[in-house]
Design an enzyme around this catalytic site. Structure first.
Site, PDB file in Angstrom:
ATOM      1  N   HIS A 284       0.863  -1.182   0.000  1.00  0.00           N
ATOM      2  CA  HIS A 284       0.000   0.000   0.000  1.00  0.00           C
ATOM      3  C   HIS A 284       0.901   1.234   0.000  1.00  0.00           C
ATOM      4  CE1 HIS A 284      -3.619  -2.388   0.996  1.00  0.00           C
ATOM      5  NE2 HIS A 284      -2.771  -3.120   1.705  1.00  0.00           N
ATOM      6  N   PHE A 285       0.908   1.954  -1.129  1.00  0.00           N
ATOM      7  CA  PHE A 285       1.741   3.159  -1.230  1.00  0.00           C
ATOM      8  C   PHE A 285       0.929   4.444  -1.077  1.00  0.00           C
ATOM      9  CE2 PHE A 285       5.578   1.210  -3.711  1.00  0.00           C
ATOM     10  CZ  PHE A 285       5.950   0.525  -2.565  1.00  0.00           C
TER      11      PHE A 285
ATOM     12  N   ASN B 178      -6.729   0.447  -2.779  1.00  0.00           N
ATOM     13  CA  ASN B 178      -7.586   1.140  -1.789  1.00  0.00           C
ATOM     14  C   ASN B 178      -7.039   2.526  -1.465  1.00  0.00           C
ATOM     15  OD1 ASN B 178      -5.389   0.050  -0.417  1.00  0.00           O
ATOM     16  ND2 ASN B 178      -6.526  -0.228   1.489  1.00  0.00           N
TER      17      ASN B 178
ATOM     18  N   ASP C 281      -8.889  -5.399  -1.849  1.00  0.00           N
ATOM     19  CA  ASP C 281      -8.186  -5.639  -0.591  1.00  0.00           C
ATOM     20  C   ASP C 281      -8.578  -4.625   0.472  1.00  0.00           C
ATOM     21  OD1 ASP C 281      -6.208  -6.718   1.222  1.00  0.00           O
ATOM     22  OD2 ASP C 281      -5.047  -4.913   0.794  1.00  0.00           O
TER      23      ASP C 281
ATOM     24  N   HIS D   1      -9.268 -10.464   0.114  1.00  0.00           N
ATOM     25  CA  HIS D   1      -9.101 -10.292   1.558  1.00  0.00           C
ATOM     26  C   HIS D   1     -10.294 -10.984   2.215  1.00  0.00           C
ATOM     27  CE1 HIS D   1      -8.227  -7.422   5.135  1.00  0.00           C
ATOM     28  NE2 HIS D   1      -9.155  -8.272   5.531  1.00  0.00           N
TER      29      HIS D   1
ATOM     30  N   HIS E  76      -2.805 -12.679   2.687  1.00  0.00           N
ATOM     31  CA  HIS E  76      -2.405 -12.694   4.096  1.00  0.00           C
ATOM     32  C   HIS E  76      -3.164 -13.701   4.975  1.00  0.00           C
ATOM     33  CE1 HIS E  76      -5.846 -10.053   4.074  1.00  0.00           C
ATOM     34  NE2 HIS E  76      -5.171  -8.955   3.806  1.00  0.00           N
TER      35      HIS E  76
ATOM     36  N   ASN F  55      -4.639  -6.358  10.236  1.00  0.00           N
ATOM     37  CA  ASN F  55      -5.888  -6.859   9.677  1.00  0.00           C
ATOM     38  C   ASN F  55      -5.585  -7.768   8.485  1.00  0.00           C
ATOM     39  OD1 ASN F  55      -8.645  -6.976   9.775  1.00  0.00           O
ATOM     40  ND2 ASN F  55      -8.986  -5.158   8.528  1.00  0.00           N
TER      41      ASN F  55
ATOM     42  N   ASP G 118       2.172  -6.927   2.826  1.00  0.00           N
ATOM     43  CA  ASP G 118       1.020  -6.087   3.168  1.00  0.00           C
ATOM     44  C   ASP G 118       1.512  -4.792   3.811  1.00  0.00           C
ATOM     45  OD1 ASP G 118      -1.557  -5.154   3.484  1.00  0.00           O
ATOM     46  OD2 ASP G 118      -2.079  -6.478   5.143  1.00  0.00           O
TER      47      ASP G 118
ATOM     48  N   HIS H 131       1.185   3.953   8.368  1.00  0.00           N
ATOM     49  CA  HIS H 131       0.296   4.899   9.045  1.00  0.00           C
ATOM     50  C   HIS H 131       1.172   5.877   9.825  1.00  0.00           C
ATOM     51  CE1 HIS H 131      -3.361   2.684   8.122  1.00  0.00           C
ATOM     52  NE2 HIS H 131      -2.828   1.586   8.601  1.00  0.00           N
TER      53      HIS H 131
END
Length: 426
Positions: free
Chosen positions: A66-67, A98, A155, A182, A235, A281, A308, A312
């Site tokens: 996730h970038f 996402n 996802d 997911h 995952h 998650n 994954d 944050h």
């Protein structure tokens, strides 16, 4: 030109494992052999890299990152994510969709790919399965594929409508494209990000039980068998999920599965010592789940190790357990966690670990990388598998939300080379 000398060259595709030299010219490997030399009179620009005592392997591939671009670049962006990947030994990554807005249309996809094109590693992206994650309206698979999407995933948002899942799989089968899922039934979960059990109850919450995962894996594995779509389970965290995937593979379903390094390295008890940095998650589980995850890696039920990578900010994570977002950064510790918790413990050979991080993820998306061969791509990582170090809060990523800061791990990246160019040097 670059000449890598005296490294332990490991290629999981051919099972080659020997001390050798590699000669690179441009973006291609031109020679692999013993005692290679270059005439400096005819090639004075050659750069010699001494890999004595180090492993030379295909550049690592992560099919789940996730970038955060567009829309959440305060957490990460494609550039800082790519720097983090290169520092972790990765030469190819696949971003999830996402973002804000989600990658649901050709305009947003084109924006993301334009940004990715400026990076020194290979940055790919999936598009969403459903429009803006609505769980109902399938996106334009044909148009998005033509515009450069490599697959499809919602996802972060599990499918609750089995009929729509089946329609998505039928569409994916038509185009022979990978769907990544997911699996976490929201109707069976309490607070996401923490395993339901003794630890969550100590924290005063009802968490996410393993059945919320493996029940959906079972449903979608059978739908994959019915549609013969290529379906990838993201995952896995529950031991029963491994059992289900193994069973469905034996029936002939075209399914694959991944596990993250955190899920085979630490348990739910990390919540007590690392707080929300261990809120993930799906959540961290129990030792019994780790045992089954490792067994799945050993027998090939689990095909891929993926991070994954989910950055944050400190402020976002510095909240009570019920409010903080789930996820952790993972690109810069991934290889080390595999070396420390799988190879050093005798669970996997180094060859098997690298297989899960190179050729297997490449084959998921049919990328022409993940292997070492003459006339093949010059995407490589050089690392010291025996170098033990303490993880510091000095990541190339914008974020440092990980429970592994302060841990002593094996394996230091010395060089990452992509398309024949050094993109990271320690």
């Amino acid at each position: 030109m670059k000449l890598i000398k005296n490294g332990r060259v490991i290629d999981p595709k051919t099972k080659f494992d020997d001390v050798a030299d590699i000669l690179i010219d441009g973006a291609k490997i031109v020679k692999i052999g013993q005692d290679l030399a270059v005439d400096v009179a005819t090639a004075p620009e050659v750069e010699v890299i001494d890999a004595t005592g180090k492993v030379v392997a295909p550049g690592l591939i992560d099919v789940h990152v996730h970038f955060r671009e567009p829309g959440q670049t305060h957490k990460e962006d494609i550039h800082t994510g790519s720097l983090s990947a290169a520092r972790g030994g990765f030469t190819t990554v696949v971003m999830m969709a996402n973002t804000n807005p989600t990658v649901s249309d050709i305009s947003t996809l084109s924006e993301v790919l334009a940004s990715s094109s400026h990076e020194n590693i290979n940055v790919k992206t999936v598009a969403t399965i459903t429009d803006k994650f609505d769980g109902q309206t399938l996106t334009d698979f044909s148009g998005l594929l033509a515009a450069g999407a490599v697959g499809f995933s919602d996802d972060g948002i599990p499918f609750t409508d089995a009929g729509k899942v089946r329609l998505a799989m039928q569409e994916a089968a038509k185009y022979d494209v990978l769907l990544s899922l997911h699996e976490e039934d929201p109707q069976l979960t309490g607070v996401l990000g923490i395993n339901d059990g003794e630890i969550s109850h100590q924290c005063g919450v009802i968490g996410a039980p393993t059945v919320s995962e493996y029940s959906m894996v079972a449903r979608d594995a059978m739908l994959a068998l019915d549609t013969q779509a290529r379906v990838h389970f993201q995952h896995l965290s529950a031991g029963q999920s491994v059992d289900v995937v193994r069973f469905a593979k034996a029936l002939g379903a075209k399914i694959t599965a991944e596990v993250t390094p955190q899920h085979f390295s630490i348990t739910e008890s990390a919540i007590l010592s690392h707080g929300t940095n261990a809120k993930l998650n799906p959540p961290l589980r129990r030792e019994s789940d780790i045992t089954k995850l490792i067994a799945g890696l050993q027998d090939g039920t689990i095909d891929v190790i993926a991070t994954d990578h989910a950055p944050h900010t400190h402020d976002e994570k510095n909240q009570e357990i019920t409010k903080a977002p789930s996820g952790m950064t993972g690109l810069e510790t991934s290889l080390s966690l595999g070396l420390t918790h799988l190879v050093a413990q005798g669970h996997l050979t180094l060859m098997a670990l690298l297989e899960k991080m190179t050729i297997n993820p490449a084959q998921l998306y049919r990328f022409d990388t993940g292997y070492l061969a003459e006339n093949g791509p010059a995407d490589l990582v050089i690392f010291d598998a025996d170098n033990r170090y303490e993880v510091q809060d000095d990541f190339a990523s914008k974020a440092s939300n990980t429970p592994f800061i302060g841990e002593n791990l094996l394996g230091k990246i010395a060089y990452t080379i992509c398309d024949g160019e050094i993109v990271y040097k320690a």
